[in-house]
Design a protein around this motif. Structure first.
Motif, PDB file in Angstrom:
ATOM      1  N   THR A  93      -6.790  -3.514  19.899  1.00  0.00           N
ATOM      2  CA  THR A  93      -6.577  -5.256  20.970  1.00  0.00           C
ATOM      3  C   THR A  93      -8.433  -5.765  21.221  1.00  0.00           C
ATOM      4  N   VAL A  94      -7.636  -7.429  20.618  1.00  0.00           N
ATOM      5  CA  VAL A  94      -9.356  -8.247  20.997  1.00  0.00           C
ATOM      6  C   VAL A  94      -9.322  -8.969  21.480  1.00  0.00           C
ATOM      7  N   VAL A  95      -9.706  -9.378  23.444  1.00  0.00           N
ATOM      8  CA  VAL A  95      -9.036 -10.374  23.670  1.00  0.00           C
ATOM      9  C   VAL A  95     -10.643 -10.822  24.098  1.00  0.00           C
ATOM     10  N   PRO A  96     -10.239 -12.369  24.080  1.00  0.00           N
ATOM     11  CA  PRO A  96     -12.348 -12.815  24.310  1.00  0.00           C
ATOM     12  C   PRO A  96     -12.900 -12.370  25.637  1.00  0.00           C
ATOM     13  N   ALA A  97     -13.812 -12.146  26.741  1.00  0.00           N
ATOM     14  CA  ALA A  97     -13.692 -11.525  27.719  1.00  0.00           C
ATOM     15  C   ALA A  97     -13.967 -13.867  28.875  1.00  0.00           C
ATOM     16  N   ARG A  98     -13.644 -13.606  30.073  1.00  0.00           N
ATOM     17  CA  ARG A  98     -13.835 -15.348  30.577  1.00  0.00           C
ATOM     18  C   ARG A  98     -14.930 -15.131  30.548  1.00  0.00           C
ATOM     19  N   SER A  99     -15.728 -16.434  31.066  1.00  0.00           N
ATOM     20  CA  SER A  99     -16.755 -16.851  31.097  1.00  0.00           C
ATOM     21  C   SER A  99     -16.424 -17.116  32.557  1.00  0.00           C
ATOM     22  N   PRO A 100     -18.084 -16.322  33.073  1.00  0.00           N
ATOM     23  CA  PRO A 100     -17.886 -15.738  34.607  1.00  0.00           C
ATOM     24  C   PRO A 100     -17.830 -17.154  35.198  1.00  0.00           C
ATOM     25  N   THR A 101     -18.635 -18.369  34.252  1.00  0.00           N
ATOM     26  CA  THR A 101     -18.428 -19.458  35.606  1.00  0.00           C
ATOM     27  C   THR A 101     -16.977 -20.157  35.487  1.00  0.00           C
ATOM     28  N   ILE A 102     -16.153 -19.949  34.457  1.00  0.00           N
ATOM     29  CA  ILE A 102     -14.612 -20.852  34.769  1.00  0.00           C
ATOM     30  C   ILE A 102     -13.995 -20.105  34.988  1.00  0.00           C
ATOM     31  N   PRO A 103     -13.185 -20.301  36.409  1.00  0.00           N
ATOM     32  CA  PRO A 103     -12.050 -19.965  36.888  1.00  0.00           C
ATOM     33  C   PRO A 103     -11.064 -19.804  36.012  1.00  0.00           C
ATOM     34  N   VAL A 104     -10.256 -18.627  36.732  1.00  0.00           N
ATOM     35  CA  VAL A 104      -8.693 -17.785  35.974  1.00  0.00           C
ATOM     36  C   VAL A 104      -7.448 -19.260  36.193  1.00  0.00           C
TER      37      VAL A 104
ATOM     38  N   ARG B 133       0.609  -1.698   0.018  1.00  0.00           N
ATOM     39  CA  ARG B 133      -0.106   0.138  -0.450  1.00  0.00           C
ATOM     40  C   ARG B 133       0.570   1.264  -0.449  1.00  0.00           C
ATOM     41  N   ASP B 134       1.697   1.342   0.930  1.00  0.00           N
ATOM     42  CA  ASP B 134       3.246   2.520   0.933  1.00  0.00           C
ATOM     43  C   ASP B 134       3.370   2.657  -0.450  1.00  0.00           C
ATOM     44  N   GLU B 135       4.483   1.616  -0.627  1.00  0.00           N
ATOM     45  CA  GLU B 135       4.821   2.042  -1.925  1.00  0.00           C
ATOM     46  C   GLU B 135       4.747   1.681  -2.979  1.00  0.00           C
ATOM     47  N   THR B 136       3.530   0.888  -3.367  1.00  0.00           N
ATOM     48  CA  THR B 136       2.835   1.284  -4.799  1.00  0.00           C
ATOM     49  C   THR B 136       1.258   1.494  -5.427  1.00  0.00           C
ATOM     50  N   GLY B 137       0.677   2.297  -3.600  1.00  0.00           N
ATOM     51  CA  GLY B 137      -0.560   2.809  -4.182  1.00  0.00           C
ATOM     52  C   GLY B 137      -1.797   2.002  -3.946  1.00  0.00           C
ATOM     53  N   ARG B 138      -1.525   0.263  -4.095  1.00  0.00           N
ATOM     54  CA  ARG B 138      -2.234   0.266  -4.292  1.00  0.00           C
ATOM     55  C   ARG B 138      -3.711  -0.403  -3.663  1.00  0.00           C
ATOM     56  N   THR B 139      -4.714  -0.471  -4.451  1.00  0.00           N
ATOM     57  CA  THR B 139      -5.674  -0.071  -3.162  1.00  0.00           C
ATOM     58  C   THR B 139      -6.216  -2.243  -2.415  1.00  0.00           C
ATOM     59  N   ILE B 140      -6.627  -2.689  -2.055  1.00  0.00           N
ATOM     60  CA  ILE B 140      -6.060  -3.756  -1.232  1.00  0.00           C
ATOM     61  C   ILE B 140      -7.291  -4.243  -0.269  1.00  0.00           C
ATOM     62  N   VAL B 141      -8.027  -4.903  -1.013  1.00  0.00           N
ATOM     63  CA  VAL B 141      -9.039  -5.547  -0.087  1.00  0.00           C
ATOM     64  C   VAL B 141      -8.694  -6.495   0.460  1.00  0.00           C
ATOM     65  N   THR B 142      -8.886  -7.213   1.809  1.00  0.00           N
ATOM     66  CA  THR B 142      -9.163  -8.413   2.476  1.00  0.00           C
ATOM     67  C   THR B 142      -9.794  -9.203   3.435  1.00  0.00           C
ATOM     68  N   VAL B 143      -9.808 -10.561   3.117  1.00  0.00           N
ATOM     69  CA  VAL B 143     -10.688 -10.783   4.097  1.00  0.00           C
ATOM     70  C   VAL B 143      -9.913 -11.149   5.409  1.00  0.00           C
ATOM     71  N   LEU B 144     -10.316 -11.427   6.580  1.00  0.00           N
ATOM     72  CA  LEU B 144      -9.173 -11.129   7.820  1.00  0.00           C
ATOM     73  C   LEU B 144     -10.321 -12.324   8.626  1.00  0.00           C
ATOM     74  N   HIS B 145      -9.541 -12.994   9.381  1.00  0.00           N
ATOM     75  CA  HIS B 145     -10.868 -13.812  10.648  1.00  0.00           C
ATOM     76  C   HIS B 145      -9.653 -13.573  11.951  1.00  0.00           C
ATOM     77  N   ASP B 146      -8.551 -13.553  11.828  1.00  0.00           N
ATOM     78  CA  ASP B 146      -8.559 -12.606  13.587  1.00  0.00           C
ATOM     79  C   ASP B 146      -8.018 -11.278  13.533  1.00  0.00           C
ATOM     80  N   LEU B 147      -8.953 -10.831  14.314  1.00  0.00           N
ATOM     81  CA  LEU B 147      -9.681  -9.217  14.698  1.00  0.00           C
ATOM     82  C   LEU B 147      -8.479  -8.160  14.823  1.00  0.00           C
ATOM     83  N   SER B 148      -8.389  -8.958  15.789  1.00  0.00           N
ATOM     84  CA  SER B 148      -6.077  -7.727  16.349  1.00  0.00           C
ATOM     85  C   SER B 148      -5.967  -7.283  15.151  1.00  0.00           C
ATOM     86  N   LEU B 149      -5.476  -8.645  14.714  1.00  0.00           N
ATOM     87  CA  LEU B 149      -4.551  -8.621  13.131  1.00  0.00           C
ATOM     88  C   LEU B 149      -5.481  -7.556  12.165  1.00  0.00           C
ATOM     89  N   ALA B 150      -6.673  -8.118  11.695  1.00  0.00           N
ATOM     90  CA  ALA B 150      -7.357  -6.893  11.078  1.00  0.00           C
ATOM     91  C   ALA B 150      -7.261  -5.368  11.006  1.00  0.00           C
TER      92      ALA B 150
END
Lengths: 271, 339
Positions: free
Chosen positions: A256-267, A189-206
């Protein structure tokens, strides 16, 4: 956003057989930016990418590429303007990185002239840009996942199209290799000015690598904008049914996305 | 490599391989034309070729040896090229026209004509027409049966194997119902033989092979894109359906035409493209190089068949070479997938 959008979907409806996956979706892809489509499994994000890439015709509505309707352009003309990398591409056994990059020149070659000095130069430049020039003579099956993905991206670069669509480019890659691929995307993107569209699963990476996030649910667009504005616990709850903490990372302040702990499951490690 | 505006990327290995195969082909063709059961001095062979031979010399050298050599080259090219095309579009080395039932379909129609000559008046040209019709009809049937919201290579192979079995049963049924003389003619033809090949056969096949060669040159670019997968090919500007349809049509016409002249020659269409792929170091079965390799294979096999103590049909020799090659491929495939 001053530049006109190179890629635009207007009231697109698409599906498989009787099942409608995309319903009246309108999307404007900003020029020279990295746009990432996110959403839960089955929300239609890959279908949207396939419609944008002309791999699948919409049942109504249309897509315009540089102002021209996709269905009015010849396939080779589309391939000169827009390069597409589908999910998990598989190369024939024994094909080398150099041969793969060379294939990207195809849309520019008439059938009687399949190779020229210019083609060789462009293919070499594409391999240099993706850091696989040293591997030009190595068969793809001997590369690491990240190297192989960069070789495929070299092929799309050799097409010299200013729009680049990548469908889940980091699937099956470990974090280090995924970062290697996404670093390359941002550098392009920075060097060639391309328009880039991606599909990603990892939210933090996105969030980390995109200028523009597009959030989909049930075939519709539910939110879009800068990652910091779009990625909120409320949105994640509503679209992903995910309870999560979203916070800026300590160094770059990127969401950054981190899943919240379910209250019934101990840390772990705490009584 | 560039000639005017025409430029093709030829890797050194493919160039050397092409040269070796071409020289070998010329060498074997020379042996086939200059030697035979009847001793004719080389000078007289040349004279006969130039048109200055006696009637007997012309008959032996031109009408028999040269015609048979050219027929072998054309049949071999057609089979090798057809095999490379079907293997390319299905991305599966098993998918040669003889395994898909195309050859058997062509054979069934030809045997129908041999055993019931009253169906169509006319000589060998009619046999060719019947075989090509049979090939096209069979392929249409296989496509229709395997079609489910699009073309699927693996389903095509599975349906083809079933249709092949039905075709073989049909041929056996025809042979059982006919009298022994016609059955003998049909049987010899069914084994794959070039012993009866004459100039009209060559003239019949030559235009098909020439047209197919041009079609392959035109298709090469799209076939190369298709090797990267049906989802990558359109991204490079190749329409997969159109390319597959055209390649399949060319392959069927070539395989049926070759079958009309020589009968169903076993394994040639399967072996030649796979051998060419390894020899030329290409990423998939190459149509033109496969054709060249097929020509060499059939010519050499036919020469061997002629020179054995008891002359055998060429199909026996190719089967003897082809069957172990199939086993080798299966063995290698199993080892690779089990690791």
């Amino acid at each position: 956003m001053s530049e006109p959008s190179p890629l635009h979907a207007a009231h697109v409806r698409a599906g498989y057989g009787a099942r409608t996956v995309l319903d009246d979706l309108t999307l404007t892809v900003p020029a020279g930016r990295v746009t990432t489509i996110i959403g839960p499994n089955g929300c239609g994000k890959s279908t949207l990418l396939r419609v944008l890439a002309r791999l699948m015709p919409p049942s109504s509505g249309h897509v315009t590429l540089h102002g021209d309707r996709l269905d009015a352009l010849r396939p080779r003309e589309v391939a000169r303007r827009m390069a597409v990398l589908p999910q998990n591409p598989v190369a024939p056994e024994g094909m080398t990185v150099g041969e793969l990059a060379a294939r990207g020149r195809q849309p520019h070659q008439p059938w009687y002239r399949r190779w020229s000095g210019e083609d060789a130069q462009i293919a070499r430049d594409a391999m240099r840009a993706t850091g696989v020039l040293d591997l030009a003579d190595v068969p793809l099956d001997e590369l690491s996942g990240g190297q192989r993905q960069r070789a495929w991206i070299a092929m799309t670069l050799a097409q010299q199209a200013d729009v680049l669509l990548l469908d889940e480019p980091t699937t099956h890659l470990d974090l280090a290799h995924a970062v290697e691929v996404m670093d390359l995307v941002v550098r392009l993107r920075d060097e060639t000015g391309r328009t880039i569209v991606t599909v990603l699963h990892d939210l933090s990476l996105a969030a980390r690598y995109s200028d523009h996030l597009v959030v989909m649910k049930d075939g519709a667009l539910v939110a879009e904008g800068a990652p910091a504005d779009v990625l909120t616990p409320e949105l994640l709850g509503a679209t992903f049914q995910l309870r999560a903490h979203v916070f800026p990372d300590p160094v770059d302040r990127l969401p950054t996305v981190v899943p919240a702990r379910s209250p019934t499951i101990p840390v772990p490690g705490q009584p | 490599m560039r000639v005017g505006p025409v430029g093709v990327l030829v890797r050194p290995r493919a160039g050397v391989a092409g040269l070796v195969v071409a020289v070998a082909l010329l060498g074997v063709a020379g042996v086939a034309v200059f030697s035979g059961s009847l001793d004719i001095a080389p000078a007289r062979v040349l004279a006969a070729l130039a048109g200055d031979g006696t009637r007997v010399e012309t008959l032996v050298v031109v009408d028999r040896r040269l015609a048979r050599t050219l027929a072998a080259v054309l049949v071999g090219f057609a089979l090798g090229c057809a095999g490379a095309l079907t293997q390319s579009i299905t991305r599966n080395p098993i998918a040669s026209p003889d395994i898909l039932g195309v050859t058997t379909g062509a054979g069934f129609f030809a045997v129908l004509l041999i055993t019931h000559p009253a169906l169509l008046p006319g000589g060998s040209a009619m046999l060719a027409a019947a075989a090509i019709t049979g090939g096209l009809v069979t392929t249409g049937g296989i496509l229709a049966l395997s079609w489910r919201a699009g073309f699927d290579g693996l389903r095509l192979i599975l349906v083809g194997i079933s249709v092949n079995a039905i075709g073989m049963a049909g041929v056996s049924w025809l042979l059982l119902r006919t009298d022994i003389d016609q059955a003998a003619v049909a049987m010899r033809w069914l084994t794959g033989s070039l012993s009866g090949a004459r100039m009209p056969d060559v003239l019949l096949l030559a235009p098909f092979v020439l047209a197919a060669g041009l079609a392959c040159a035109y298709l090469a670019r799209d076939l190369a894109a298709l090797r990267l997968g049906r989802s990558v090919a359109p991204a490079l500007g190749t329409a997969p359906g159109r390319t597959e349809a055209l390649a399949l049509l060319v392959a069927v016409v070539l395989a049926s035409g070759a079958t009309a002249v020589a009968g169903p020659v076993a394994f040639a269409a399967f072996v030649a493209p796979q051998a060419a792929m390894r020899l030329f170091g290409t990423a998939g079965p190459p149509p033109l190089a496969g054709g060249l390799t097929g020509a060499l294979l059939i010519l050499a096999a036919d020469l061997t068949a002629q020179r054995l103590p008891a002359e055998l049909p060429v199909g026996v020799v190719t089967a003897v070479v082809g069957a172990p090659f199939l086993l080798y491929l299966l063995h290698r495939h199993r080892r690779r997938t089990s690791v």
